[in-house]
Design a protein around this motif. Structure first.
Motif, PDB file in Angstrom:
ATOM      1  N   ASP A  97       0.949  -1.096   0.676  1.00  0.00           N
ATOM      2  CA  ASP A  97       0.218  -0.163   0.154  1.00  0.00           C
ATOM      3  C   ASP A  97       1.059   1.237   0.115  1.00  0.00           C
ATOM      4  O   ASP A  97       0.215   2.900  -0.376  1.00  0.00           O
ATOM      5  CB  ASP A  97      -0.555   0.327   1.784  1.00  0.00           C
ATOM      6  N   ILE A  98       2.275   1.748   0.850  1.00  0.00           N
ATOM      7  CA  ILE A  98       2.366   1.963   1.075  1.00  0.00           C
ATOM      8  C   ILE A  98       3.053   3.522  -0.680  1.00  0.00           C
ATOM      9  O   ILE A  98       3.643   2.740  -0.920  1.00  0.00           O
ATOM     10  CB  ILE A  98       3.746   2.051   1.849  1.00  0.00           C
ATOM     11  N   ALA A  99       3.357   4.591  -0.656  1.00  0.00           N
ATOM     12  CA  ALA A  99       3.708   4.990  -1.878  1.00  0.00           C
ATOM     13  C   ALA A  99       5.029   4.455  -1.988  1.00  0.00           C
ATOM     14  O   ALA A  99       5.526   4.962  -0.871  1.00  0.00           O
ATOM     15  CB  ALA A  99       3.193   6.094  -1.828  1.00  0.00           C
ATOM     16  N   LEU A 100       5.261   4.537  -3.001  1.00  0.00           N
ATOM     17  CA  LEU A 100       7.437   4.424  -2.667  1.00  0.00           C
ATOM     18  C   LEU A 100       7.933   5.386  -3.861  1.00  0.00           C
ATOM     19  O   LEU A 100       7.698   5.754  -5.458  1.00  0.00           O
ATOM     20  CB  LEU A 100       7.927   3.093  -3.910  1.00  0.00           C
ATOM     21  N   GLY A 101       9.106   6.693  -3.142  1.00  0.00           N
ATOM     22  CA  GLY A 101       9.044   7.443  -4.021  1.00  0.00           C
ATOM     23  C   GLY A 101      10.411   7.639  -3.791  1.00  0.00           C
ATOM     24  O   GLY A 101      11.494   6.873  -3.212  1.00  0.00           O
ATOM     25  N   VAL A 102      11.208   8.521  -4.858  1.00  0.00           N
ATOM     26  CA  VAL A 102      12.723   9.229  -5.399  1.00  0.00           C
ATOM     27  C   VAL A 102      12.201  10.607  -5.271  1.00  0.00           C
ATOM     28  O   VAL A 102      11.703  10.784  -6.177  1.00  0.00           O
ATOM     29  CB  VAL A 102      13.143   7.753  -5.901  1.00  0.00           C
ATOM     30  N   SER A 103      13.514  10.806  -3.830  1.00  0.00           N
ATOM     31  CA  SER A 103      14.407  11.985  -3.999  1.00  0.00           C
ATOM     32  C   SER A 103      15.477  12.941  -4.054  1.00  0.00           C
ATOM     33  O   SER A 103      15.715  12.320  -2.829  1.00  0.00           O
ATOM     34  CB  SER A 103      13.227  12.818  -2.740  1.00  0.00           C
ATOM     35  N   SER A 104      16.310  12.257  -4.907  1.00  0.00           N
ATOM     36  CA  SER A 104      15.681  12.700  -6.671  1.00  0.00           C
ATOM     37  C   SER A 104      16.393  11.386  -7.393  1.00  0.00           C
ATOM     38  O   SER A 104      17.456  11.596  -6.750  1.00  0.00           O
ATOM     39  CB  SER A 104      15.741  13.933  -6.945  1.00  0.00           C
ATOM     40  N   ILE A 105      16.020  11.338  -8.119  1.00  0.00           N
ATOM     41  CA  ILE A 105      17.361  10.646  -9.445  1.00  0.00           C
ATOM     42  C   ILE A 105      17.895  12.013 -10.306  1.00  0.00           C
ATOM     43  O   ILE A 105      17.426  13.174 -10.960  1.00  0.00           O
ATOM     44  CB  ILE A 105      15.822   9.444 -10.416  1.00  0.00           C
ATOM     45  N   ILE A 106      19.032  12.163 -10.184  1.00  0.00           N
ATOM     46  CA  ILE A 106      20.155  12.145 -11.065  1.00  0.00           C
ATOM     47  C   ILE A 106      20.033  12.629 -12.325  1.00  0.00           C
ATOM     48  O   ILE A 106      20.637  11.887 -12.907  1.00  0.00           O
ATOM     49  CB  ILE A 106      21.334  12.734 -10.101  1.00  0.00           C
ATOM     50  N   LEU A 107      19.078  12.788 -12.881  1.00  0.00           N
ATOM     51  CA  LEU A 107      18.949  12.762 -14.780  1.00  0.00           C
ATOM     52  C   LEU A 107      20.253  13.217 -15.301  1.00  0.00           C
ATOM     53  O   LEU A 107      20.357  12.250 -16.004  1.00  0.00           O
ATOM     54  CB  LEU A 107      17.643  13.512 -15.080  1.00  0.00           C
ATOM     55  N   PRO A 108      21.310  13.960 -15.006  1.00  0.00           N
ATOM     56  CA  PRO A 108      22.096  14.196 -15.961  1.00  0.00           C
ATOM     57  C   PRO A 108      22.530  12.559 -16.138  1.00  0.00           C
ATOM     58  O   PRO A 108      23.882  12.907 -16.789  1.00  0.00           O
ATOM     59  CB  PRO A 108      21.918  15.918 -15.539  1.00  0.00           C
ATOM     60  N   LEU A 109      23.420  12.971 -14.472  1.00  0.00           N
ATOM     61  CA  LEU A 109      23.742  11.123 -14.393  1.00  0.00           C
ATOM     62  C   LEU A 109      23.319   9.825 -15.490  1.00  0.00           C
ATOM     63  O   LEU A 109      24.040   8.824 -15.400  1.00  0.00           O
ATOM     64  CB  LEU A 109      24.617  11.140 -13.064  1.00  0.00           C
ATOM     65  N   ARG A 110      22.002  10.321 -15.852  1.00  0.00           N
ATOM     66  CA  ARG A 110      21.621   8.713 -16.018  1.00  0.00           C
ATOM     67  C   ARG A 110      20.973   8.973 -17.730  1.00  0.00           C
ATOM     68  O   ARG A 110      20.549   9.902 -17.885  1.00  0.00           O
ATOM     69  CB  ARG A 110      20.995   7.869 -15.545  1.00  0.00           C
ATOM     70  N   HIS A 111      21.181   7.394 -18.435  1.00  0.00           N
ATOM     71  CA  HIS A 111      20.764   7.833 -19.840  1.00  0.00           C
ATOM     72  C   HIS A 111      19.320   7.401 -19.762  1.00  0.00           C
ATOM     73  O   HIS A 111      19.041   7.143 -18.578  1.00  0.00           O
ATOM     74  CB  HIS A 111      21.319   6.369 -20.672  1.00  0.00           C
ATOM     75  N   PRO A 112      18.416   8.740 -19.493  1.00  0.00           N
ATOM     76  CA  PRO A 112      16.806   8.694 -20.078  1.00  0.00           C
ATOM     77  C   PRO A 112      15.926   7.396 -19.896  1.00  0.00           C
ATOM     78  O   PRO A 112      14.695   6.956 -19.227  1.00  0.00           O
ATOM     79  CB  PRO A 112      16.342  10.284 -20.376  1.00  0.00           C
ATOM     80  N   ALA A 113      16.591   6.597 -21.346  1.00  0.00           N
ATOM     81  CA  ALA A 113      15.848   5.014 -21.149  1.00  0.00           C
ATOM     82  C   ALA A 113      15.838   4.579 -20.078  1.00  0.00           C
ATOM     83  O   ALA A 113      15.260   3.909 -19.880  1.00  0.00           O
ATOM     84  CB  ALA A 113      16.300   4.786 -22.642  1.00  0.00           C
TER      85      ALA A 113
END
Length: 327
Positions: A97-113
Motif C-alpha cells: 500500500d505505501i507509496a514508493l518515492g525517489v527524492s530524487s533521481i539525478i537525471l544528467p548522470l543517467r541515460h533517460p532510457a
C-alpha cells in the motif's frame, strides 16, 4: 484536520501520487534509511525492510529513497546505499500500500532510457505506487567521475524529462540528444498511468516557469514557514498562469523527537529537535501554507526508531491521514 488551501483536484496519475497528494491536505512520509546515523555518512541499513513494512502498517503515506551514486566525502551522506531502482523493486515485492518515492533521481548522470524503463518497471511491479522525484544534482565531484560536463546539467535535465515523457507513449519514435532509432521500436513496460509522476526538486537549473509547466509537482527544501509560504504561493500562481490545474508541493524535515511532548523546537540540520506537540503545530502551519506532503528524516533522532515511528503514528498521523484510492 489541516487547514484547507485549495480544493481543486490534482491530476490523476497513478495510485501512489493520488494517495500522497490530496488537495487542501497534508500527508506524512519517511525518508529511507529509517535509522539514526548521525556519527557516520554510511548507515547500517539494519532492519531496513522491516522498518518500511512497519511504516506501511502504521499508516505513513510514502517512503522516499535517494539517488547517491558515490559516497562523496565532502557531502557526508551515502543515503540508503542501495541503488534506488533496485531498492524500489525489492520494496514493491514486500509492501502493498505505501507509496514508493525517489527524492530524487539525478537525471544528467543517467541515460533517460534506463530511467524510464527502471521507473516504469517498478511502477508496474508495485501496482502504480512509484513517484519519481528528479533533480539536476548538487555534488560536482560526481560529474567528472561519469564524464558528464557539470555546466551542461541543466540542458541534460530538460532533455531527459522530454525523453522520459515520450517513452510513456505507444511506439515512440523521435530524435534526441541521447540517440535516435533507425527503425521502429518501443520501450516496455509502460507506466500504470498515462505518464510517470515527475516531481522537480528545487531549481534543478531551470527557470520557474519551465518547472511549473513541466513538473507534476515540486519538491522544496525546508525553510521557515513565512519564506516557504511565499515560495509556495508563487509556485501556485505560476502554475495557474500557465493555464494548468493545481500541482502539489512537498518537502522533507529532519526531526529528533524529544520524550517531552511539549519540548520547544531547537534547530538541527534542516529541521528541529522538538516535542510532538510543537511538531504537530508546525505541520498544521505547513499544511496551511500549501505543503501537501512532508517526509520525515530520522537521521539525527536519538530515541529508538520503532518507538518514534509508533509515537508519530499514534499522536500525529490521525491529523494527517492517507487515502488509498484502491481501498
Amino acid at each position: 484536520m489541516s487547514s484547507p488551501v485549495d480544493q481543486d483536484a490534482f491530476a490523476t496519475i497513478n495510485r501512489g501520487f493520488n494517495q500522497v497528494f490530496l488537495p487542501g491536505r497534508m500527508t506524512v512520509g519517511l525518508v529511507v534509511p529509517i535509522e539514526r546515523y548521525d556519527t557516520s555518512a554510511v548507515p547500517t541499513m539494519a532492519d531496513h525492510v522491516e522498518r518500511v513494512q512497519l511504516a506501511e502498517e502504521l499508516g505513513f503515506a510514502a517512503t522516499w529513497l535517494r539517488d547517491v551514486p558515490f559516497n562523496v566525502p565532502s557531502f557526508g551522506d551515502a543515503g540508503q546505499i542501495y541503488d534506488p531502482f533496485v531498492y524500489l523493486g525489492l520494496l514493491a515485492g514486500v509492501t502493498t500500500d505505501i507509496a514508493l518515492g525517489v527524492s530524487s533521481i539525478i537525471l544528467p548522470l543517467r541515460h533517460p532510457a534506463h530511467v524510464a524503463k527502471a521507473a516504469a518497471s517498478a511502477d508496474a511491479l508495485s501496482a502504480g505506487r512509484v513517484i519519481l522525484g528528479i533533480a539536476s544534482g548538487d555534488r560536482p565531484d560526481e560529474y567528472p567521475a561519469m564524464n558528464v560536463p557539470y555546466d551542461e546539467r541543466g540542458a541534460r535535465f530538460r532533455d531527459s524529462v522530454s525523453y522520459i515523457r515520450r517513452m510513456a507513449e505507444l511506439s515512440p519514435m523521435f530524435d534526441s540528444p541521447f540517440g535516435a532509432p533507425d527503425r521502429p521500436m518501443d520501450l516496455l513496460p509502460k507506466p500504470t498511468g498515462d505518464t510517470l509522476p515527475l516531481l522537480v526538486t528545487g531549481g534543478s537549473q531551470q527557470d520557474p516557469e519551465w518547472t511549473a509547466r513541466n513538473g507534476d509537482g515540486w519538491m522544496l527544501y525546508p525553510r521557515d514557514p513565512a519564506t516557504q509560504a511565499t515560495i509556495v504561493a508563487d509556485w501556485r500562481t505560476r502554475v495557474a498562469d500557465a493555464g494548468l490545474a493545481p500541482k502539489p508541493v512537498m518537502q522533507p524535515l529532519y526531526i529528533d523527537l524529544a520524550d517531552d511532548p511539549g519540548a520547544r523546537p531547537q534547530p538541527i540540520h534542516l529541521g528541529f529537535r522538538l516535542g510532538i506537540e510543537p511538531l504537530r503545530d508546525l505541520l498544521h502551519t505547513l499544511a496551511g501554507i500549501g505543503i501537501n506532503h512532508l517526509a520525515f528524516n530520522l537521521r539525527f533522532n536519538q530515541a529508538p526508531i520503532e518507538t518514534t515511528l509508533k509515537r508519530l503514528a499514534a499522536e500525529l498521523l490521525p491529523d494527517f491521514p492517507t487515502e488509498d484510492p484502491l481501498r
